[in-house]
Design a protein around this motif. Structure first.
Motif, mmCIF file in Angstrom:
data_model
loop_
_atom_site.group_PDB
_atom_site.id
_atom_site.type_symbol
_atom_site.label_atom_id
_atom_site.label_comp_id
_atom_site.label_asym_id
_atom_site.label_seq_id
_atom_site.Cartn_x
_atom_site.Cartn_y
_atom_site.Cartn_z
ATOM 1 N N PHE A 54 0.819 -1.212 0.000
ATOM 2 C CA PHE A 54 0.000 0.000 0.000
ATOM 3 C C PHE A 54 0.857 1.268 0.000
ATOM 4 C CE2 PHE A 54 -3.455 -2.844 1.414
ATOM 5 C CZ PHE A 54 -4.426 -2.434 0.524
ATOM 6 N N VAL A 55 2.008 1.209 0.671
ATOM 7 C CA VAL A 55 2.928 2.353 0.578
ATOM 8 C C VAL A 55 3.384 2.541 -0.860
ATOM 9 C CG1 VAL A 55 5.178 3.243 1.291
ATOM 10 C CG2 VAL A 55 3.683 2.159 2.969
ATOM 11 N N ARG A 64 0.502 3.979 -3.034
ATOM 12 C CA ARG A 64 0.313 5.429 -2.893
ATOM 13 C C ARG A 64 1.384 6.196 -3.671
ATOM 14 N NH1 ARG A 64 -0.078 7.467 2.992
ATOM 15 N NH2 ARG A 64 -0.469 9.362 1.806
ATOM 16 N N LEU A 65 2.631 5.748 -3.555
ATOM 17 C CA LEU A 65 3.696 6.391 -4.321
ATOM 18 C C LEU A 65 3.516 6.146 -5.818
ATOM 19 C CD1 LEU A 65 6.772 5.550 -2.063
ATOM 20 C CD2 LEU A 65 5.563 7.729 -2.249
ATOM 21 N N VAL A 107 0.633 5.785 -7.434
ATOM 22 C CA VAL A 107 -0.423 6.675 -7.931
ATOM 23 C C VAL A 107 0.149 8.066 -8.197
ATOM 24 C CG1 VAL A 107 -2.541 7.860 -7.275
ATOM 25 C CG2 VAL A 107 -2.325 5.407 -6.896
ATOM 26 N N THR A 108 0.965 8.537 -7.256
ATOM 27 C CA THR A 108 1.606 9.851 -7.466
ATOM 28 C C THR A 108 2.532 9.813 -8.678
ATOM 29 O OG1 THR A 108 1.533 10.260 -5.087
ATOM 30 C CG2 THR A 108 3.023 11.623 -6.384
ATOM 31 N N SER A 131 -7.375 10.151 -5.715
ATOM 32 C CA SER A 131 -6.835 8.794 -5.844
ATOM 33 C C SER A 131 -6.056 8.391 -4.601
ATOM 34 C CB SER A 131 -5.943 8.701 -7.088
ATOM 35 O OG SER A 131 -4.905 9.668 -7.044
ATOM 36 N N ASP A 132 -5.315 9.323 -4.001
ATOM 37 C CA ASP A 132 -4.593 9.006 -2.776
ATOM 38 C C ASP A 132 -5.567 8.726 -1.638
ATOM 39 O OD1 ASP A 132 -1.880 9.044 -1.297
ATOM 40 O OD2 ASP A 132 -3.109 10.404 -0.097
ATOM 41 N N VAL A 144 -6.923 5.211 -2.055
ATOM 42 C CA VAL A 144 -5.964 4.190 -1.638
ATOM 43 C C VAL A 144 -5.886 4.137 -0.114
ATOM 44 C CG1 VAL A 144 -3.538 3.502 -1.689
ATOM 45 C CG2 VAL A 144 -4.638 4.351 -3.757
ATOM 46 N N ARG A 145 -5.932 5.280 0.549
ATOM 47 C CA ARG A 145 -5.922 5.306 2.017
ATOM 48 C C ARG A 145 -7.127 4.570 2.585
ATOM 49 N NH1 ARG A 145 -3.034 9.058 5.101
ATOM 50 N NH2 ARG A 145 -1.576 10.363 3.948
ATOM 51 N N GLU A 201 -6.642 0.919 2.180
ATOM 52 C CA GLU A 201 -5.604 0.463 3.105
ATOM 53 C C GLU A 201 -6.148 0.314 4.519
ATOM 54 O OE1 GLU A 201 -1.135 1.870 4.612
ATOM 55 O OE2 GLU A 201 -2.401 3.220 3.444
#
Length: 296
Positions: free
Chosen positions: A220-221, A224-225, A227-228, A276-277, A280-281, A284
């Protein structure tokens, strides 16, 4: 009954005679006073619903105030009112929707291929020494090389079509996914591996019951990265040899000094990245609900 005599032994316990008073306890060193019923809070505190929106709202408010007070030159940066009006015109003509859909398609495809390839490579490198020796080195080298530096070579190989754009996005996502998933996978306690061997688990059961739970936080970390990275890569490829997309719209606006259109594109990128972030959060928190962390 005869009296009990103390035992004369160095370091031994003192035995009292009959009827003698017990020795006084040694004085305690004074310490800081402790308030009863209170406890010092060391964590970040309770989370607020939609609390992450406070920062963006304050930023927009400061932008609006600077524009309304005349401190912000509209020739350098358009005010929020002008940007909203321009966005309404772009929506009315359909220009914004068309470019947004194309950008979302590119970012989605790059994210999908990058996530799948990054996770597969991380599992292959994390569960096999030979896989680690073959995979980890090249990906560490790729991490040190920006995707922008590889753009001329990718254009030479793939041309300037959609394949090149999706490949650039996927490369950035795959590296983020690999690094974080591989790091958490290889940090799984070896005692769990020994326990799985003792229980005679199959390879599939070992992956499902040990590898997946242990590496899921890193996944998941990396997601998130990733997606960015997909949005950053999208901005790059859409401003180089592109004929559609939000970045192309911003590049065209630059030629005519239309800062309001550029701001509309930046706001669109920001909204999609923030949304989007947040998605994902949310996933998660649901998938890792068994963990108790400072994030809440």
């Amino acid at each position: 009954m005869t009296d009990l005599l103390p035992t004369a032994r160095t370091g031994g316990p003192a035995v009292l005679t009959k009827g003698a008073a017990p020795p006084a306890a040694p004085p305690r060193e004074p310490g800081p006073p402790v308030a009863r019923g209170t406890r010092r809070r060391l964590g970040p505190g309770r989370s607020l619903p939609f609390g992450r929106l406070i920062g963006p709202v304050l930023l927009i408010a400061a932008w609006w105030a600077a524009s309304a007070s005349g401190y912000l030159d509209p020739r350098i940066l358009s005010g929020p009112g002008s940007v909203i009006s321009t966005a309404s015109d772009l929506v009315a003509t359909g220009r914004l929707q068309d470019n947004v859909l194309i950008s979302l398609q590119r970012a989605g495809l790059g994210l999908f291929f990058g996530v799948v390839s990054g996770v597969v490579l991380a599992v292959a490198a994390g569960l096999s020494r030979s896989g680690e020796y073959l995979i980890d080195g090249p990906l560490q080298i790729k991490r040190a090389i920006p995707s922008l530096a590889m753009l001329p070579l990718l254009i030479l190989w793939l041309g300037i079509g959609e394949e090149m754009k999706v490949t650039v996005i996927a490369l950035g996502v795959a590296v983020s996914m690999y690094i974080n998933t591989f790091a958490f996978l290889t940090s799984i306690d070896s005692r769990y591996v020994e326990l799985a061997e003792g229980l005679d688990l199959s390879r599939a059961q070992f992956i499902r019951k040990v590898v997946v739970p242990g590496s899921l936080p890193g996944f998941f970390v990396g997601l998130r990265l990733g997606v960015t990275s997909s949005w950053v890569g999208l901005i790059v490829v859409e401003q180089i040899n592109a004929t559609s997309g939000i970045g192309y719209m911003m590049f065209q606006a630059q030629q005519y000094a239309q800062s309001d259109v550029i701001i509309v594109g930046l706001v669109a990128y920001g909204i999609f990245g923030f949304a989007s972030d947040a998605a994902v959060r949310a996933i998660e928190r649901r998938a890792l609900s068994w963990r108790r962390t400072l994030a809440g």
